[in-house]
Every structure is written in structure tokens, then in C-alpha cells.
Design an enzyme around this catalytic site. Sequence first.
Site, PDB file in Angstrom:
ATOM      1  CG  ASN A 154      -0.389  -0.106   2.305  1.00 28.05           C
ATOM      2  OD1 ASN A 154       0.841  -0.692   2.859  1.00 28.05           O
ATOM      3  ND2 ASN A 154      -1.240   0.601   3.454  1.00 28.05           N
ATOM      4  N   GLY A 230       2.908  -5.724   7.314  1.00 33.42           N
ATOM      5  CA  GLY A 230       1.774  -6.468   6.447  1.00 33.42           C
ATOM      6  C   GLY A 230       0.549  -6.824   7.342  1.00 33.42           C
ATOM      7  CB  SER A 231      -1.876  -9.309   6.640  1.00 30.39           C
ATOM      8  OG  SER A 231      -1.042 -10.426   6.282  1.00 30.39           O
ATOM      9  CD  GLU A 250       5.655  -0.898  13.131  1.00 26.00           C
ATOM     10  OE1 GLU A 250       4.509  -0.326  13.178  1.00 26.00           O
ATOM     11  OE2 GLU A 250       6.662  -0.885  13.664  1.00 26.00           O
ATOM     12  CG  LEU A 251       1.515  -7.050  12.537  1.00 29.15           C
ATOM     13  CD1 LEU A 251       1.367  -8.246  13.363  1.00 29.15           C
ATOM     14  CD2 LEU A 251       2.138  -7.542  11.167  1.00 29.15           C
ATOM     15  CB  CYS A 284      -1.819   0.037   8.452  1.00 29.08           C
ATOM     16  SG  CYS A 284      -0.834   1.383   8.310  1.00 29.08           S
ATOM     17  CD  GLU A 378      -5.850  -4.199   7.912  1.00 27.53           C
ATOM     18  OE1 GLU A 378      -5.569  -5.474   7.566  1.00 27.53           O
ATOM     19  OE2 GLU A 378      -5.197  -3.253   8.049  1.00 27.53           O
TER      20      GLU A 378
HETATM   21  P1  NAP Z   1       0.770  -9.146   3.514  1.00 26.60           P
HETATM   22  O1  NAP Z   1      -0.190  -9.718   2.446  1.00 26.60           O
HETATM   23  O2  NAP Z   1       0.794  -9.374   4.675  1.00 26.60           O
HETATM   24  O3  NAP Z   1       2.149  -8.917   2.473  1.00 26.60           O
HETATM   25  C1  NAP Z   1       3.143  -8.151   2.958  1.00 26.60           C
HETATM   26  C2  NAP Z   1       4.392  -8.902   2.631  1.00 26.60           C
HETATM   27  O4  NAP Z   1       4.720  -9.804   3.115  1.00 26.60           O
HETATM   28  C3  NAP Z   1       4.477  -8.920   1.049  1.00 26.60           C
HETATM   29  O5  NAP Z   1       5.836  -8.641   0.654  1.00 26.60           O
HETATM   30  C4  NAP Z   1       4.340 -10.493   0.963  1.00 26.60           C
HETATM   31  O6  NAP Z   1       4.748 -10.920  -0.211  1.00 26.60           O
HETATM   32  C5  NAP Z   1       5.086 -10.863   2.301  1.00 26.60           C
HETATM   33  N1  NAP Z   1       4.922 -12.297   2.547  1.00 26.60           N
HETATM   34  C6  NAP Z   1       3.590 -13.051   2.301  1.00 26.60           C
HETATM   35  N2  NAP Z   1       3.604 -14.213   2.762  1.00 26.60           N
HETATM   36  C7  NAP Z   1       4.766 -14.330   3.592  1.00 26.60           C
HETATM   37  C8  NAP Z   1       5.386 -15.506   4.093  1.00 26.60           C
HETATM   38  N3  NAP Z   1       4.995 -16.422   4.408  1.00 26.60           N
HETATM   39  N4  NAP Z   1       6.844 -14.884   4.713  1.00 26.60           N
HETATM   40  C9  NAP Z   1       7.186 -13.894   4.430  1.00 26.60           C
HETATM   41  N5  NAP Z   1       6.633 -13.014   4.001  1.00 26.60           N
HETATM   42  C10 NAP Z   1       5.578 -13.174   3.221  1.00 26.60           C
HETATM   43  O7  NAP Z   1       0.188  -7.575   3.250  1.00 26.60           O
HETATM   44  P2  NAP Z   1      -0.388  -6.537   2.027  1.00 26.60           P
HETATM   45  O8  NAP Z   1      -1.578  -7.143   1.765  1.00 26.60           O
HETATM   46  O9  NAP Z   1       0.701  -6.475   1.235  1.00 26.60           O
HETATM   47  O10 NAP Z   1      -0.604  -5.429   2.933  1.00 26.60           O
HETATM   48  C11 NAP Z   1      -1.497  -5.001   3.517  1.00 26.60           C
HETATM   49  C12 NAP Z   1      -1.375  -5.159   5.145  1.00 26.60           C
HETATM   50  O11 NAP Z   1      -0.353  -4.532   5.517  1.00 26.60           O
HETATM   51  C13 NAP Z   1      -2.732  -4.756   5.828  1.00 26.60           C
HETATM   52  O12 NAP Z   1      -2.975  -5.748   6.975  1.00 26.60           O
HETATM   53  C14 NAP Z   1      -2.039  -3.607   6.505  1.00 26.60           C
HETATM   54  O13 NAP Z   1      -2.793  -3.199   7.696  1.00 26.60           O
HETATM   55  C15 NAP Z   1      -0.893  -3.910   6.790  1.00 26.60           C
HETATM   56  N6  NAP Z   1       0.037  -2.563   6.962  1.00 26.60           N
HETATM   57  C16 NAP Z   1       0.573  -2.158   8.213  1.00 26.60           C
HETATM   58  C17 NAP Z   1       1.229  -1.038   8.204  1.00 26.60           C
HETATM   59  C18 NAP Z   1       1.786  -0.694   9.603  1.00 26.60           C
HETATM   60  O14 NAP Z   1       2.646   0.152   9.670  1.00 26.60           O
HETATM   61  N7  NAP Z   1       1.251  -1.217  10.713  1.00 26.60           N
HETATM   62  C19 NAP Z   1       1.550  -0.261   7.185  1.00 26.60           C
HETATM   63  C20 NAP Z   1       1.010  -0.693   5.908  1.00 26.60           C
HETATM   64  C21 NAP Z   1       0.372  -1.850   5.721  1.00 26.60           C
HETATM   65  P3  NAP Z   1       3.720 -11.337  -1.422  1.00 26.60           P
HETATM   66  O15 NAP Z   1       3.364  -9.848  -1.914  1.00 26.60           O
HETATM   67  O16 NAP Z   1       4.784 -11.631  -2.546  1.00 26.60           O
HETATM   68  O17 NAP Z   1       2.610 -12.202  -1.054  1.00 26.60           O
END
Ligand code: NAP
Length: 475
Positions: A154, A230-231, A250-251, A284, A378
Site C-alpha cells: 500500500n 503487512g497483515s 507493523e501489522l 493500515c 480489517e
Molecule cells: P501481506 O499480504 O501480509 O504481505 C506483506 C508482505 O509479506 C509482502 O511482501 C508479501 O509478499 C510478504 N509475505 C507474504 N507471505 C509471506 C510469508 N509467508 N513469509 C514472509 N513474507 C510473506 O500484506 P499486504 O496485503 O501487502 O499489505 C496489507 C497489510 O499490511 C494490511 O494488513 C495493512 O494493515 C498492513 N500494513 C501495516 C502497516 C503498519 O505500519 N502497521 C502499514 C501498511 C500496511 P507477496 O506480496 O509476495 O505476497
Amino acid sequence: MNPMEYPMQIDGAPVRSPRERAVALPFDGSQVGTIFEATEEQVNAAVEAAGRAARQMRELTLDERSAILRKAHYRLLEERDEMAMAVCQETGKPLKEARMEVERAALTLLFSSEEAHRLHGEVVPMDASPAGKGRMGITVREPVGVIAAITPFNFPLNLAMHKIGPAIAGGNAIVHKPATVTPISAVKMARLFLDCGLPQGALNVITGPGGAVGDMLVFHAGVDMITFTGSAEVGQRIRNLAGLKRVTLELGSNSALILEEDADIEAAMPRIVAGSFAHSGQVCISIQRIYVQEGIRTEFIDRFQAATAKLAIGHPYDPATDISSLITVDEAERVVSWVGEAIRAGGKLITGGGRQHATVAPAIVADVPPHVSLCRKEAFGPVVAVNTYGKLDEAVAMVNDSDYGLQAGIYTRDIQKAFQAARQVHVGGFHINETPQYRIDHMPYGGVKLSGTGREGPKYAVEEMTEPKLITWRV
Ligand code: NAP
């Protein structure tokens, strides 16, 4: 080189693999680039290159680290137009939001550069213990070594800089794995850093699916720390698999805003609309739940609906666009299905919720029962649940009735109530007369509960990315 190709960056060189993958503009699916999925050998090569560079990085003086980051700050500003278009293309966010992200990323690098100059340990008062008599002690902050930075789609540029900037300030080397759908700005930044004098191999970018490439990084013995945004689902998996490696997470969240009857709703409205629907709610800390005191329910909903209706939905390249697509059609369908679930459970659709390809019209749903997905999980989309309360205690209880705890906010003119809520709401950050979606890049930022562990913001991230080593001596 094909300008649409974005090879990985390993040990200072562009690297391709036999497995190509298209990068698409989410708005219409048109191809905007080609990336390569890293093989296991390439992941190993990236970690090994980082391991060699880490030895060099730790020897750089604080001023040398700071100078590299400062140069990167200025270079990014010089390349702001090109970088904004890259972010716009890979995320599908409106160009004007992509431009804001580039400006913020440049500031994140500047703050990191300043933190490099401030990195220091402390004097330990050894003789506070009888056994410390005649001794002195200090701590020095040493780099942790090789940091795997895994980032979401994002804010592909700024959130990556929140990891790479502090890692360099702390004297570490990095292997960055961006989200598969948004790799372009990451590859561009690796090249930019090389031009700014970052030692070869100190920033490697590998691309490919998180389930494979991410797992390899998390397990790799050459990785000392994982910094993940990420998530919650993936974060928990990383935490479970990382063993003794240092991990910061940071989730996600389903952030809530409280509106007291004495609040200046008219003045707050532009912030509430932006806080709810910027980047189609894929932030997020996007406002997902609004708790409004009974007396202003009707006025608030009318104003919120009217202000939302003014948002321009369109192509992300159009500078007038406020709302563009979500990251995929699947995500758009999920958000629409959650709106449907809320309505079937008794919620009232005030506006929005229609879908065209991956774009969803900003939706407001009132009187949403607390058990439905829109209140519990979420949403990460352009949809807000508005519910009513009587006394502030009830609102606080509803805000806290969440598995997440990233940020929350309140609008009120009553300072007592504002601080009552600030103390009682269980989150990492609380904003008075501001929405939960407020973030500036040097503030401490992170969550409690399922929203994560650790804090970002360059000052705080540098602390996480360095070890306080103790040195004592007898005098
Ligand atoms: P995501 O699906 O969790 O993916 C985040 C990253 O993790 C991507 O690079 C993804 O790669 C990678 N990943 C996926 N499976 C993995 C595994 N088994 N081991 C290691 N890495 C893995 O999240 P997203 O959909 O990109 O982003 C949305 C989420 O991020 C939301 O939940 C949002 O709230 C959160 N977020 C949090 C913050 C904060 O600062 N708290 C800021 C921004 C976003 P792939 O793309 O190849 O799957």
C-alpha cells in the site's frame, strides 16, 4: 535494457531469473512492468552479499552513513516525478497521493540521516551497586548485521524507506523483499542508493512470492533480523518461524474514531473524509469504525455523505482523481461482500458500495452490528461503519472491542474527556482532534494486540536495528 523490466538487485548488479512475472496497473490490468521471481540460489546470493557488505557497513562512520542517506534524500526529490509515476502505476493509487508518498519517503530518508548523527549509547552508573565500585561502564550501539525487510503493497516506497533508512543509519546491510504486486519503486531505489555511494551489496532487492521467497529469508541463518510490515496473518507466521531472530512487526488494524457532541464536525469533515477514503481505505490506520454521540448522529451522517459524494472517482493518472482502484479485483469483491454482510445483518447503507473492475465507490454503512466482518476484521477498503453511543465510556469500550490496536482518535472540545479517552483506549497512538489516520514520519509508530510489536519512525527503528553493547573497565 527493456525499460519495462525491473531486474532484482543483488550485490550491486541487476539479476534476472527464468521466471518472469508481469506487473499490472490495478485500475485496468494493463501491464506496466516485468519482474523476476528469485530462485533459492538467488535468495542465498542476496543474503551472502548482504553478509559481506554488513562488515563494511559497520565500519562506516556515522557521518558517512548520514551523508549517503542525505544524498538519497536529495536524489529522490530530483526524481520525484518519475518515482511518483512508478508508485502510481504499481499501486493504482491516485497520482496526487503517489506524489505525497514520494515527498514523505524523502523526509523519512532525511530523518534517518539525522538519526545517524545522533546514534549513541549511554554511561552506566556502575558504582550504584556495591560490586561496581571502582568501575565505569558505557554502552555503544552496534548494528545487528543483516536485516530482511519485508514490505506491503500500500505504501511501497515510504514504508520501505522506514526500514532501509534506519537500517543504514544503524550500520546494517539489507535484503528487501517488496510485495510482489508493487516491486518497481523498490528496484528503482536500490539503483538510486548505489549511485549515492551505498556500498555494493548493502541493499539487495529480491522479488517473488512471499510464501516462498519470504519464507526463505525468515529461515535463512544469515539473516539477523526481520522487519515486517503487512497483515497480522503473515506477521504471526513470521513471528512463529523466526526463532531467535529479532523481529519487528507493523501489522493491520480496524481503526476507530470517536465523535463527541461538542466536536466541530464541520471543521473535522475534510480530515474524516481523507482519513476514511485515501488510497481507497488501503491504509493500515484508515478510519474503519466511527462512534458518534447520539445528539449529532443525523447531522454527522448527512455531512459525511455529502462530503463523500464530492470525491472524484477515476483513473489514477488523472490529477483530479481522489478515488481509484483497490489493489486487485478480488479485494474489491471482498470489500463489496462485507458491505453486503453488514446490510444483511441490519446495517443501513448510506452511500456507495458499487464496484467497477477493482474500483469500489466509497461506502458508509450505519448501525452495523458489532459481530460482522466490517466491525471485527480489517476492511482495507473504502468502507466505514458508523455507530452511535450515549456516554463516552460506551464509545471507549466499543473502540477497545477489537483484536487490533494501532491508532485511534477523538474529536471533542472537552479536554478532560479527550484525555480520559487517550488513557483508556488501548492502542499504540491516540490523536485528539485528529483522526487515527494521522501519521508524520518521525513520530513513534506501531501497535498493540494484533497490530504488532516494535515501533517505527527513524529514531525508534534505529534503536530496534542496533544492539546496546556494554563495555566496562576498572579504573
Ligand atoms: P501481506 O499480504 O501480509 O504481505 C506483506 C508482505 O509479506 C509482502 O511482501 C508479501 O509478499 C510478504 N509475505 C507474504 N507471505 C509471506 C510469508 N509467508 N513469509 C514472509 N513474507 C510473506 O500484506 P499486504 O496485503 O501487502 O499489505 C496489507 C497489510 O499490511 C494490511 O494488513 C495493512 O494493515 C498492513 N500494513 C501495516 C502497516 C503498519 O505500519 N502497521 C502499514 C501498511 C500496511 P507477496 O506480496 O509476495 O505476497
